[in-house]
Design an enzyme around this catalytic site. Structure first.
Site, PDB file in Angstrom:
ATOM      1  N   LYS A  31       0.839  -1.196   0.000  1.00  9.11           N
ATOM      2  CA  LYS A  31       0.000   0.000   0.000  1.00  9.11           C
ATOM      3  C   LYS A  31       0.880   1.254   0.000  1.00  9.11           C
ATOM      4  O   LYS A  31       0.667   2.187  -0.767  1.00  9.11           O
ATOM      5  CB  LYS A  31      -0.887  -0.044   1.243  1.00  9.11           C
ATOM      6  CG  LYS A  31      -2.057   0.868   1.190  1.00  9.11           C
ATOM      7  CD  LYS A  31      -2.908   0.731   2.451  1.00  9.11           C
ATOM      8  CE  LYS A  31      -3.656  -0.596   2.515  1.00  9.11           C
ATOM      9  NZ  LYS A  31      -4.142  -0.919   3.838  1.00  9.11           N
ATOM     10  N   ARG A 100      -2.748   3.335   8.789  1.00 13.38           N
ATOM     11  CA  ARG A 100      -3.100   2.015   8.238  1.00 13.38           C
ATOM     12  C   ARG A 100      -1.877   1.124   8.159  1.00 13.38           C
ATOM     13  O   ARG A 100      -0.775   1.598   7.889  1.00 13.38           O
ATOM     14  CB  ARG A 100      -3.616   2.145   6.799  1.00 13.38           C
ATOM     15  CG  ARG A 100      -4.929   2.819   6.643  1.00 13.38           C
ATOM     16  CD  ARG A 100      -5.210   2.965   5.138  1.00 13.38           C
ATOM     17  NE  ARG A 100      -6.139   4.040   4.897  1.00 13.38           N
ATOM     18  CZ  ARG A 100      -7.451   3.861   4.730  1.00 13.38           C
ATOM     19  NH1 ARG A 100      -7.957   2.657   4.752  1.00 13.38           N
ATOM     20  NH2 ARG A 100      -8.235   4.890   4.532  1.00 13.38           N
ATOM     21  N   GLY A 109      -7.887  -7.213   5.431  1.00 13.84           N
ATOM     22  CA  GLY A 109      -8.587  -7.228   6.714  1.00 13.84           C
ATOM     23  C   GLY A 109      -7.845  -7.907   7.845  1.00 13.84           C
ATOM     24  O   GLY A 109      -8.409  -8.136   8.920  1.00 13.84           O
ATOM     25  N   MET A 111      -5.013  -6.888   9.378  1.00 11.10           N
ATOM     26  CA  MET A 111      -4.373  -6.026  10.378  1.00 11.10           C
ATOM     27  C   MET A 111      -5.228  -4.777  10.588  1.00 11.10           C
ATOM     28  O   MET A 111      -6.288  -4.646  10.020  1.00 11.10           O
ATOM     29  CB  MET A 111      -2.959  -5.715   9.946  1.00 11.10           C
ATOM     30  CG  MET A 111      -2.080  -6.967  10.026  1.00 11.10           C
ATOM     31  SD  MET A 111      -0.397  -6.651   9.600  1.00 11.10           S
ATOM     32  CE  MET A 111      -0.525  -6.250   7.907  1.00 11.10           C
ATOM     33  N   ARG A 346      -4.444  -1.077  -5.970  1.00 10.96           N
ATOM     34  CA  ARG A 346      -3.692  -2.343  -5.937  1.00 10.96           C
ATOM     35  C   ARG A 346      -4.141  -3.156  -7.145  1.00 10.96           C
ATOM     36  O   ARG A 346      -5.182  -2.857  -7.741  1.00 10.96           O
ATOM     37  CB  ARG A 346      -3.945  -3.104  -4.646  1.00 10.96           C
ATOM     38  CG  ARG A 346      -5.389  -3.447  -4.444  1.00 10.96           C
ATOM     39  CD  ARG A 346      -5.615  -4.137  -3.119  1.00 10.96           C
ATOM     40  NE  ARG A 346      -7.037  -4.189  -2.878  1.00 10.96           N
ATOM     41  CZ  ARG A 346      -7.605  -4.228  -1.700  1.00 10.96           C
ATOM     42  NH1 ARG A 346      -6.881  -4.223  -0.619  1.00 10.96           N
ATOM     43  NH2 ARG A 346      -8.905  -4.297  -1.572  1.00 10.96           N
ATOM     44  N   HIS A 462      -6.334 -45.012  -6.638  1.00  8.78           N
ATOM     45  CA  HIS A 462      -6.916 -45.416  -7.921  1.00  8.78           C
ATOM     46  C   HIS A 462      -8.045 -44.473  -8.313  1.00  8.78           C
ATOM     47  O   HIS A 462      -8.082 -43.951  -9.430  1.00  8.78           O
ATOM     48  CB  HIS A 462      -7.421 -46.860  -7.784  1.00  8.78           C
ATOM     49  CG  HIS A 462      -8.131 -47.346  -8.996  1.00  8.78           C
ATOM     50  ND1 HIS A 462      -9.501 -47.295  -9.115  1.00  8.78           N
ATOM     51  CD2 HIS A 462      -7.667 -47.853 -10.156  1.00  8.78           C
ATOM     52  CE1 HIS A 462      -9.845 -47.775 -10.296  1.00  8.78           C
ATOM     53  NE2 HIS A 462      -8.753 -48.123 -10.946  1.00  8.78           N
ATOM     54  N   SER A 807      10.961 -41.637 -18.560  1.00  9.61           N
ATOM     55  CA  SER A 807       9.796 -40.899 -18.066  1.00  9.61           C
ATOM     56  C   SER A 807       9.752 -41.085 -16.554  1.00  9.61           C
ATOM     57  O   SER A 807       9.645 -42.223 -16.069  1.00  9.61           O
ATOM     58  CB  SER A 807       8.530 -41.431 -18.721  1.00  9.61           C
ATOM     59  OG  SER A 807       7.421 -40.750 -18.196  1.00  9.61           O
ATOM     60  N   CYS A 875       5.735 -38.259 -15.782  1.00  2.92           N
ATOM     61  CA  CYS A 875       4.338 -38.649 -15.976  1.00  2.92           C
ATOM     62  C   CYS A 875       3.616 -38.909 -14.658  1.00  2.92           C
ATOM     63  O   CYS A 875       2.483 -39.371 -14.661  1.00  2.92           O
ATOM     64  CB  CYS A 875       4.227 -39.853 -16.908  1.00  2.92           C
ATOM     65  SG  CYS A 875       4.975 -41.325 -16.235  1.00  2.92           S
ATOM     66  N   TYR A 895       9.501 -32.948 -21.770  1.00  2.33           N
ATOM     67  CA  TYR A 895       8.037 -32.815 -21.700  1.00  2.33           C
ATOM     68  C   TYR A 895       7.526 -33.130 -20.301  1.00  2.33           C
ATOM     69  O   TYR A 895       8.230 -33.726 -19.486  1.00  2.33           O
ATOM     70  CB  TYR A 895       7.362 -33.750 -22.715  1.00  2.33           C
ATOM     71  CG  TYR A 895       7.469 -35.223 -22.375  1.00  2.33           C
ATOM     72  CD1 TYR A 895       6.468 -35.868 -21.652  1.00  2.33           C
ATOM     73  CD2 TYR A 895       8.573 -35.970 -22.779  1.00  2.33           C
ATOM     74  CE1 TYR A 895       6.569 -37.222 -21.340  1.00  2.33           C
ATOM     75  CE2 TYR A 895       8.680 -37.315 -22.473  1.00  2.33           C
ATOM     76  CZ  TYR A 895       7.672 -37.942 -21.750  1.00  2.33           C
ATOM     77  OH  TYR A 895       7.769 -39.257 -21.431  1.00  2.33           O
TER      78      TYR A 895
HETATM   79  C1  PEP Z   1       4.128 -43.122 -11.364  1.00  3.61           C
HETATM   80  O1  PEP Z   1       4.515 -43.968 -10.576  1.00  3.61           O
HETATM   81  O2  PEP Z   1       4.415 -41.913 -11.262  1.00  3.61           O
HETATM   82  C2  PEP Z   1       3.242 -43.493 -12.474  1.00  3.61           C
HETATM   83  C3  PEP Z   1       2.923 -42.622 -13.398  1.00  3.61           C
HETATM   84  O3  PEP Z   1       2.755 -44.751 -12.486  1.00  3.61           O
HETATM   85  P1  PEP Z   1       1.526 -45.272 -11.609  1.00  3.61           P
HETATM   86  O4  PEP Z   1       0.925 -44.083 -10.921  1.00  3.61           O
HETATM   87  O5  PEP Z   1       0.612 -45.919 -12.545  1.00  3.61           O
HETATM   88  O6  PEP Z   1       2.194 -46.203 -10.675  1.00  3.61           O
END
Ligand code: PEP
Ligand code: MG
Length: 925
Positions: A31, A100, A109, A111, A346, A462, A807, A875, A895
């Site tokens: 501020k 302030r 809000g 302080m 702000r 899962h 990966s 992944c 990636y």
């Molecule tokens: C992992 O282990 O990060 C993965 C992608 O495989 P899963 O979650 O199927 O074990």
């Protein structure tokens, strides 16, 4: 001499708005810095000054104000007197100020603020004389005494409120505005008496004493419970904001007559992003009246007629603010006797749709660059645009709270098993699948359900992973819910949910509601498409999706996925037409029997891959060979025991019936159902169930997630991997024949050693040779490995010799690095670890850069030493998390792969990671 200068500079604790550095938010608070900047760019800000956050820290450390502070404050007050012609604590035209708080980060809000400071017996008379408005003066006085009493002297509001209410009751009015000057005078006097009674001393008449007490109380509010809790909740660390500054500003009044007004504005509409005057104002009112809802404020545009000169000034103010800050501003203003003052500005907080629209439009208007357009949006904010959300106006209390496992909101009838979910879903009913935990064979229930609710499991359970992949809302691990499938009900605290009762899930918050709560639809706008194209052009990281069905692949493609980074083939095995074949394969007593079952699976898998490759063509599709332990495809031991028991009873019944029939000379005709199932049929069923039970017991492991799964399965049952590899390669041949350009990638899970990889590679090579010969087509694909064990990270060099890509499976890698079970940690001890800041984040959600990240960095380095151009991605679930994506960019991954609906978030995060790569630091280094 130089040192003296440096010391003086460091010790400068007070800056006037004309001198402070508008960029130094850490020192002057957000501020304060803005007030300085606005003053310096020529906006009409009432004169004032800022006491620095360093002064606050010193005060908190020593429990006393820094020595020279009040002398500097006095000097600054002198400057205010000179600038305004008013006098502090005396005179016919007294100077009043606001005090302030304001730290580096906005903590709305959290302080304290004191207004009208400088009023005492003498100056009160001055204000009456100046304004000729006794009511106005006493109103300001009573507000000041209460606010100062509360904030600086620690007197509870209720002590004042009871007098206020008593006077109102006596006078017979409900609203404050109905009180006249004499009532407000009486209230002021009563308030002064409250202060005397509560503190044993008179209300301070010396205005410098008032100011000192006010400054001290603002400093103390930094360590007040509200502020401390807020910082903890929003993870505000000392390097983000440390201490509060104090802003002391000349009061200007919007309530001195009809040529006065006060209001708040946004430089654009924060709900839609439209480029229009947006805000509200009230004539002859104080700032708090606008927010308090006592009078209904008017839209800003009405000012054009009511106060045209000031409206034109306001339009000018709005334009200047936006072009200077290059950002939507949320500002406050007051008009005192025809003069417009800007009191505060702000960066405006907007919803996701408005943020995206303004980014694109401000770029088109040449107000900001493309880089700024990308950087000003927090990627996580896009979540709002990608999933349905609960109508914010529906104020209903949730009945249960679980983990926000997959975002979005949905309502439907609760159903306790996947078969019924499928049946009802197919008949057009909206259902929510409610389970203790889900298993792979529940997959058809997922397809049919609007959302999934489980009472066990975490964000990588899962249920969570599958729901995220499908873009369906999921609340996981709602431990207060007890599901009783046999009785077809679930208990939630005092509620009993019967099958068919309607519930609503909010997968973004983890809340569960009774009944159907209205939802708002997702909105993937044209502007978002434009913004994400800009992001792709900037980013180094490619963004892939996790998808294991053509439908999910199609969706991912719409979200802009540049390929599939993870196709979990076990999901394909779970569809109801395949599971019986998979079970036959598992129950096989010999390699021959197993091959027979696999031969039945091969064409199905091949057809799946052809469709998947075609949908994503020409982008790559990474297919992971079978990973989960076999028992996951079979029912549980308890379920089988139940079924064996039921079947045995049934066999006895069938037998008894036949015995009875045989002993009756002329038996009555029986309904067909009784003759259909012979003892032989029942016996077959029983034998199969007993075999399954035996198999389940054989397969039983104490720690299945660390057991017979992944490549270990592939080596003990090579025919399974051979079937999958054959299906992938044949699909590639089929596509090639149709002229579809595909890039399959074969990925081996759970690898720990290069010998495992070499073993699978031999199968791949043999099949490739055979297929190429038979088809005359040259097969083009990549062979690679997941890196999801600690050993694989350490052995990245030899692995890279046969792997063309890595990966990182950071779900398993996190589990292995922490020795936390990914199924249990999140709803057992992890929340407590996060609350008590033992761990700052949930490592299954946000990549643990300090631990898992170090393994990744090492593996990347070692892998590239052997194969310079190796393609490397991630992944695990963290692959869709912006902070984790920043790290992935930093270590040079190729990636990231995440669930389809997170792809847009990851695309923006990948661009932002690139644009902010310079200031990335590994935490704790
Ligand atoms: C992992 O282990 O990060 C993965 C992608 O495989 P899963 O979650 O199927 O074990
Ligand atoms: Mg894994």
């Amino acid at each position: 001499m130089q040192m003296q200068v440096a010391k003086d500079m460091k010790n400068k604790l007070v800056y006037s708005f004309a001198d402070g550095d508008g960029h130094n938010k850490k020192l002057l608070g957000g501020k304060g810095a803005n007030l300085c900047e606005m003053t310096q760019i020529g906006l009409n800000v009432p004169p004032g000054f800022v006491i620095t956050t360093e002064a606050c820290l010193e005060y908190l450390e020593q429990d006393a104000l820094p020595q020279e502070l009040m002398a500097s404050v006095k000097d600054e007050i002198g400057k205010l007197e000179a600038a305004t012609g008013k006098t502090f604590g005396t005179g016919p035209d007294p100077l009043l100020v606001s005090v302030r708080s304001g730290s580096a980060l906005s903590m709305p809000g959290m302080m304290d603020t004191i207004l009208n400071l400088g009023l005492n017996h003498e100056t009160l008379a001055g204000v009456i004389e100046q304004t000729g408005d006794e009511r106005f003066a006493y109103d300001a006085y009573r507000r000041f005494i209460q606010l100062f009493g509360k904030v600086a002297l620690g007197i509870g509001d209720e002590k004042f409120d009871e007098h206020f209410e008593e006077v109102k009751r006596r006078v017979g009015v409900k609203a404050d505005v109905a009180l006249d000057a004499s009532h407000l005078k009486e209230i002021s006097q009563r308030f002064l008496a409250v202060v005397r009674q509560e503190t044993g001393e008179d209300f301070p008449q010396d205005v410098m004493v008032q100011l000192q007490l006010a400054v001290e109380s603002v400093f103390r509010s930094w360590m007040g419970k509200r502020a401390v809790d807020y910082r903890r909740e929003f993870h505000i660390t000392p390097d983000m904001a440390n201490g509060t500054a104090v802003n002391i500003c000349t009061m200007v009044f919007g309530n001195m007559g009809d040529d006065c007004a006060t209001g708040v504005g946004f430089t654009r509409n924060p709900g839609t992003g439209d480029n229009e005057m947006f805000g509200e104002y009230l004539t002859n009112a104080q700032g708090e009246d606008v927010v308090a809802g006592i009078r209904t404020p008017k839209p800003l545009v009405e000012m054009a007629d009511e106060m045209p000169t000031q409206y034109a000034q306001l339009v000018d103010l709005r334009n200047k603010l936006e072009s200077h800050y290059q950002e939507i501003q949320d500002y406050e203003f007051t008009i005192e006797k025809g003069t417009l003052y800007c009191l505060q500005t702000r960066n405006g907080k907007m919803n996701a749709a408005a943020s995206v629209k303004t980014s694109v439009e401000m770029y088109d208007e040449k107000l900001i660059s493309r880089e700024q357009a990308l950087l000003r949006i927090d990627p996580e904010l896009l979540e709002q645009l990608l999933h349905p959300s609960l109508d914010p106006d529906s104020a209903v209390e949730p009945i249960a709270l679980g983990l926000p496992a997959s975002p979005g909101a949905a309502s439907g009838k609760c159903v306790f098993d996947a078969d019924l979910a499928e049946k009802l879903g197919k008949s057009g009913e909206k259902v929510i699948l409610v389970r203790e935990e889900t298993r792979p064979e529940d997959i058809h229930g997922f397809f049919a359900a609007e959302g999934i609710l489980t009472s066990r499991g975490g964000k990588t359970s899962h249920a969570a992973v599958v729901a995220r992949g499908m873009g369906k809302p999921c609340v996981a691990g709602a431990e207060g819910i007890e599901v009783d499938v046999a009785l077809r009900l679930a208990r939630v605290g005092d509620y009993v949910l019967h099958e068919g009762d309607v519930i609503t899930l909010d997968g973004g918050t983890g809340e569960v509601y009774l009944g159907a709560i209205p939802t708002q639809q997702a909105h993937f706008s044209e502007e978002l498409k434009v913004l994400l194209e800009w992001a792709d052009a900037v980013a180094d990281l490619k963004v892939m999706a996790d998808a294991d069905s053509p439908e999910a692949a199609r969706k991912a493609h719409e979200y802009g996925a540049m390929g599939i980074g993870l196709c979990r083939t076990e999901r394909m095995f779970n569809a109801s037409d395949r599971l019986p074949i998979v079970i036959d394969m598992i129950l096989a007593n010999s390699e021959e029997e197993r091959k027979e079952a696999l031969n039945n699976l091969l064409p199905i898998q091949r057809a799946d891959f052809i469709e998947l490759f075609s949908v994503m063509a020409p982008d790559p599709v990474t297919v992971r060979l079978l990973d989960p332990p076999m028992h996951e495809f079979l029912p549980t031991e308890n379920q089988l025991l139940e079924e064996v028991k039921t079947l045995s009873i049934y066999r006895d019944v069938v037998r008894g019936r036949q015995t009875a029939l045989a002993s009756i000379a002329s038996p009555p005709p029986l309904p067909e159902a009784f003759t259909e199932l012979s003892e032989e049929h029942v016996n077959d069923a029983l034998i199969k169930k007993e075999r399954m039970l035996q198999k389940v017991r054989e397969l039983q492991e104490t720690n299945p997630m660390l057991g017979h799964r992944g490549v270990r399965l592939g080596i003990t049952y090579p025919e399974i991997y051979a079937m999958q590899i054959e299906a992938i390669l044949e699909a590639a041949v089929e596509c090639a024949k149709k002229g579809i350009k595909v890039q399959p990638e074969i990925m081996v899970p759970q690898v720990i050693t290069s010998q495992e990889l070499a073993y699978v590679k031999r199968i791949v090579d043999e099949l490739t040779e055979r297929l190429e010969k038979a088809s005359g087509e040259k097969l083009r694909f990549k062979f690679g490995t997941m890196i999801e064990t600690v050993r694989a990270c350490t052995r990245a060099r030899p692995l890279a010799e046969s792997a063309e890509f890595f990966s990182f499976g950071t779900n398993d890698l996190t589990q292995a690095t922490f020795s936390f079970s990914r199924e249990d940690a999140e709803n057992k001890f992890l929340p407590m670890y996060n609350d008590s800041e033992i761990l700052q984040d949930n490592p299954f959600e946000v990549l643990d850069i300090q631990g898992v990240g170090q393994l990744i960095e090492m593996a990347v380095r070692r892998g590239r030493e052997v194969r310079e151009d190796i393609k490397i991605g991630i992944c695990g679930e963290q692959g869709g998390h912006p902070q984790s994506i920043r790290f992935c960019h930093h270590v040079g991954l190729t990636y990231v792969s995440c669930s389809g609906p997170r792809v847009p978030i990851a695309r923006l995060a990948a661009a932002n990671a690139k644009l902010r790569e310079e200031d990335f630091v590994i935490p704790g280094r």
